[in-house]
Design a protein around this motif. Sequence first.
Motif, PDB file in Angstrom:
ATOM      1  N   VAL A 320     -17.560   5.625 -43.281  1.00  0.00           N
ATOM      2  CA  VAL A 320     -18.620   5.586 -44.287  1.00  0.00           C
ATOM      3  C   VAL A 320     -18.331   6.545 -45.439  1.00  0.00           C
ATOM      4  O   VAL A 320     -18.907   6.416 -46.517  1.00  0.00           O
ATOM      5  N   ASP A 321     -17.457   7.515 -45.215  1.00  0.00           N
ATOM      6  CA  ASP A 321     -17.058   8.464 -46.256  1.00  0.00           C
ATOM      7  C   ASP A 321     -15.662   8.987 -45.912  1.00  0.00           C
ATOM      8  O   ASP A 321     -15.517   9.897 -45.094  1.00  0.00           O
ATOM      9  N   LEU A 322     -14.652   8.401 -46.534  1.00  0.00           N
ATOM     10  CA  LEU A 322     -13.268   8.732 -46.195  1.00  0.00           C
ATOM     11  C   LEU A 322     -12.996  10.229 -46.256  1.00  0.00           C
ATOM     12  O   LEU A 322     -12.278  10.783 -45.416  1.00  0.00           O
ATOM     13  N   GLN A 323     -13.572  10.914 -47.234  1.00  0.00           N
ATOM     14  CA  GLN A 323     -13.278  12.336 -47.417  1.00  0.00           C
ATOM     15  C   GLN A 323     -13.944  13.225 -46.361  1.00  0.00           C
ATOM     16  O   GLN A 323     -13.681  14.419 -46.306  1.00  0.00           O
ATOM     17  N   SER A 324     -14.798  12.635 -45.543  1.00  0.00           N
ATOM     18  CA  SER A 324     -15.374  13.378 -44.416  1.00  0.00           C
ATOM     19  C   SER A 324     -14.496  13.304 -43.174  1.00  0.00           C
ATOM     20  O   SER A 324     -14.793  13.960 -42.168  1.00  0.00           O
ATOM     21  N   SER A 325     -13.428  12.523 -43.235  1.00  0.00           N
ATOM     22  CA  SER A 325     -12.560  12.341 -42.071  1.00  0.00           C
ATOM     23  C   SER A 325     -11.978  13.674 -41.609  1.00  0.00           C
ATOM     24  O   SER A 325     -11.687  14.563 -42.422  1.00  0.00           O
ATOM     25  N   LEU A 326     -11.807  13.801 -40.302  1.00  0.00           N
ATOM     26  CA  LEU A 326     -11.312  15.040 -39.720  1.00  0.00           C
ATOM     27  C   LEU A 326      -9.807  14.967 -39.504  1.00  0.00           C
ATOM     28  O   LEU A 326      -9.279  13.961 -39.030  1.00  0.00           O
ATOM     29  N   THR A 327      -9.135  16.049 -39.840  1.00  0.00           N
ATOM     30  CA  THR A 327      -7.692  16.172 -39.663  1.00  0.00           C
ATOM     31  C   THR A 327      -7.404  17.422 -38.835  1.00  0.00           C
ATOM     32  O   THR A 327      -8.288  18.249 -38.604  1.00  0.00           O
ATOM     33  N   ILE A 328      -6.162  17.546 -38.409  1.00  0.00           N
ATOM     34  CA  ILE A 328      -5.761  18.747 -37.678  1.00  0.00           C
ATOM     35  C   ILE A 328      -5.997  19.992 -38.516  1.00  0.00           C
ATOM     36  O   ILE A 328      -6.341  21.058 -37.998  1.00  0.00           O
ATOM     37  N   ARG A 329      -5.837  19.875 -39.830  1.00  0.00           N
ATOM     38  CA  ARG A 329      -5.939  21.036 -40.713  1.00  0.00           C
ATOM     39  C   ARG A 329      -7.387  21.438 -41.026  1.00  0.00           C
ATOM     40  O   ARG A 329      -7.704  22.617 -41.111  1.00  0.00           O
ATOM     41  N   ASN A 330      -8.273  20.448 -41.226  1.00  0.00           N
ATOM     42  CA  ASN A 330      -9.610  20.799 -41.713  1.00  0.00           C
ATOM     43  C   ASN A 330     -10.659  20.940 -40.607  1.00  0.00           C
ATOM     44  O   ASN A 330     -11.829  21.197 -40.885  1.00  0.00           O
ATOM     45  N   SER A 331     -10.262  20.761 -39.342  1.00  0.00           N
ATOM     46  CA  SER A 331     -11.262  20.796 -38.272  1.00  0.00           C
ATOM     47  C   SER A 331     -10.944  21.821 -37.188  1.00  0.00           C
ATOM     48  O   SER A 331     -11.625  21.850 -36.161  1.00  0.00           O
ATOM     49  N   CYS A 332      -9.931  22.647 -37.420  1.00  0.00           N
ATOM     50  CA  CYS A 332      -9.468  23.536 -36.350  1.00  0.00           C
ATOM     51  C   CYS A 332     -10.177  24.895 -36.395  1.00  0.00           C
ATOM     52  O   CYS A 332     -10.870  25.231 -37.351  1.00  0.00           O
ATOM     53  N   SER A 333      -9.949  25.671 -35.337  1.00  0.00           N
ATOM     54  CA  SER A 333     -10.503  27.012 -35.247  1.00  0.00           C
ATOM     55  C   SER A 333      -9.727  27.982 -36.133  1.00  0.00           C
ATOM     56  O   SER A 333      -8.719  27.622 -36.749  1.00  0.00           O
ATOM     57  N   SER A 334     -10.160  29.215 -36.160  1.00  0.00           N
ATOM     58  CA  SER A 334      -9.513  30.249 -36.964  1.00  0.00           C
ATOM     59  C   SER A 334      -8.154  30.614 -36.357  1.00  0.00           C
ATOM     60  O   SER A 334      -7.903  30.367 -35.175  1.00  0.00           O
ATOM     61  N   PRO A 335      -7.263  31.207 -37.155  1.00  0.00           N
ATOM     62  CA  PRO A 335      -5.958  31.638 -36.619  1.00  0.00           C
ATOM     63  C   PRO A 335      -6.104  32.575 -35.426  1.00  0.00           C
ATOM     64  O   PRO A 335      -5.335  32.483 -34.465  1.00  0.00           O
ATOM     65  N   PHE A 336      -7.079  33.491 -35.482  1.00  0.00           N
ATOM     66  CA  PHE A 336      -7.263  34.427 -34.374  1.00  0.00           C
ATOM     67  C   PHE A 336      -7.604  33.690 -33.081  1.00  0.00           C
ATOM     68  O   PHE A 336      -7.052  33.976 -32.010  1.00  0.00           O
ATOM     69  N   THR A 337      -8.540  32.738 -33.168  1.00  0.00           N
ATOM     70  CA  THR A 337      -8.954  31.989 -31.970  1.00  0.00           C
ATOM     71  C   THR A 337      -7.802  31.183 -31.405  1.00  0.00           C
ATOM     72  O   THR A 337      -7.553  31.187 -30.197  1.00  0.00           O
ATOM     73  N   LEU A 338      -7.083  30.469 -32.277  1.00  0.00           N
ATOM     74  CA  LEU A 338      -5.968  29.657 -31.804  1.00  0.00           C
ATOM     75  C   LEU A 338      -4.871  30.514 -31.180  1.00  0.00           C
ATOM     76  O   LEU A 338      -4.259  30.126 -30.175  1.00  0.00           O
ATOM     77  N   LYS A 339      -4.629  31.677 -31.757  1.00  0.00           N
ATOM     78  CA  LYS A 339      -3.582  32.546 -31.229  1.00  0.00           C
ATOM     79  C   LYS A 339      -3.998  33.143 -29.887  1.00  0.00           C
ATOM     80  O   LYS A 339      -3.195  33.208 -28.943  1.00  0.00           O
ATOM     81  N   ALA A 340      -5.243  33.556 -29.773  1.00  0.00           N
ATOM     82  CA  ALA A 340      -5.725  34.110 -28.507  1.00  0.00           C
ATOM     83  C   ALA A 340      -5.653  33.062 -27.403  1.00  0.00           C
ATOM     84  O   ALA A 340      -5.241  33.354 -26.267  1.00  0.00           O
ATOM     85  N   MET A 341      -6.035  31.833 -27.729  1.00  0.00           N
ATOM     86  CA  MET A 341      -5.980  30.764 -26.733  1.00  0.00           C
ATOM     87  C   MET A 341      -4.540  30.378 -26.410  1.00  0.00           C
ATOM     88  O   MET A 341      -4.249  29.922 -25.302  1.00  0.00           O
ATOM     89  N   PHE A 342      -3.641  30.549 -27.362  1.00  0.00           N
ATOM     90  CA  PHE A 342      -2.232  30.259 -27.108  1.00  0.00           C
ATOM     91  C   PHE A 342      -1.721  31.105 -25.951  1.00  0.00           C
ATOM     92  O   PHE A 342      -1.073  30.606 -25.031  1.00  0.00           O
ATOM     93  N   TRP A 343      -2.022  32.409 -25.987  1.00  0.00           N
ATOM     94  CA  TRP A 343      -1.550  33.274 -24.913  1.00  0.00           C
ATOM     95  C   TRP A 343      -2.220  32.918 -23.597  1.00  0.00           C
ATOM     96  O   TRP A 343      -1.581  32.964 -22.530  1.00  0.00           O
ATOM     97  N   ALA A 344      -3.486  32.544 -23.645  1.00  0.00           N
ATOM     98  CA  ALA A 344      -4.183  32.137 -22.414  1.00  0.00           C
ATOM     99  C   ALA A 344      -3.581  30.850 -21.845  1.00  0.00           C
ATOM    100  O   ALA A 344      -3.510  30.669 -20.622  1.00  0.00           O
TER     101      ALA A 344
END
Length: 379
Positions: A320-344
């Motif tokens: 219904v709105d192409l520009q609302s589509s979610l991508t890996i880049r625009n829908s992810c968590s913060s760098p800190f969260t992703l990095k902390a979860m990486f080690w876990a």
Amino acid sequence: MSYQFLQNYWWCLVSLLGALLTFLMFVQGGNFWASVLRINDSQRRMLFNSTGRKWELTFTTLVTFGGAFFASFPLFYSTSFGGAYWVWIIILLTFVFQAVSYEFQNKKGNIIGAKPFQIFLCINGILGPFLVGTAVGTFFTGSAFTVDKSAIYNGGSPVISTWANNFHGLEALAQPWAVALGVAVFLLAAMLGALYLLNNIEDETLHPTLRKGVLWSGLAFVVVFVTWLIHLYITDGFAVNAEGIVSMEPYKYTHNFVANPIVLAALFLGVVFVLFGWFQGAFTTSVLGIWFAGIGTVLAVLAIFLVAGINGTAYYPSNVDLQSSLTIRNSCSSPFTLKAMFWASLAIPFVVAYIAYAWHAMDKKKLTTEEIDKADIKY
């Protein structure tokens, strides 16, 4: 570790969890066969006990899959689970009914008998894989939502994602190609279920019936899945450019496979392994087909998940709105969260090793009617 690496890493990990979940839905496939096959009560109870020893793995993987999406791509979680909630509620209810049915169908004091609970298990065996597959199908057909990140600053209504209709996910049932993938996942689960029961149960009178189930569910799966796959190769996809603008691109998913030959190879090998496992279960006396088909399932589904989001593609598009589509880049968590979860996440191999050990301990001896009669814990 760059932010882009972490985003890609978590998309790969979420895709792997989705692939493992699809394989573990052999439990749902086994429940389907236990409910519909013309077998005696002793054999039916043996089938339910076979799948009953593994249902926790499927349910735990489903929860982990959702949790990983929540932690790594929270905007998808809030958009899909918060907007298309009817689909997810029905899926979760069928799994809750599954757990209750296993525990209570043969409990002392059960005044309604085992049959109603077995019907619940059959419903879970059909609706569980079908609805999960249909939900994933919307990764390629799109869903009816809009996203406005600036709404977070609206003190009166800080709602980022809004669903555009009152069906809240059920409209996916009107999208033929999303439904086709749902049907394919159900048929795959049914085939895997029959293959697993062949491997886990020692009953020569039951094996011919299960092999017929492998044959016909496998044939139907091949027809539906190949048709869906051909459509995927020729359909337009949701491309994202460097500025984050989403547009329709002809043959987008074909381009994704060509640009990522490893993913294409995984899909090809997965299909070959699934077909080989099906052939073993349907036309030979081997009971090892579940392992070949299982490996093939993980490879093929992993490739399908990956191709939905890699190479500049919106993995959860809005129709219904192409520009609302979610991508890996625009829908992810913060760098800190992703990095902390990486080690876990580095602890995952140890968890997998424990699961493999427990699986081997449970299955090192084939299930028989005599064991069911003598077992202290049985379903």
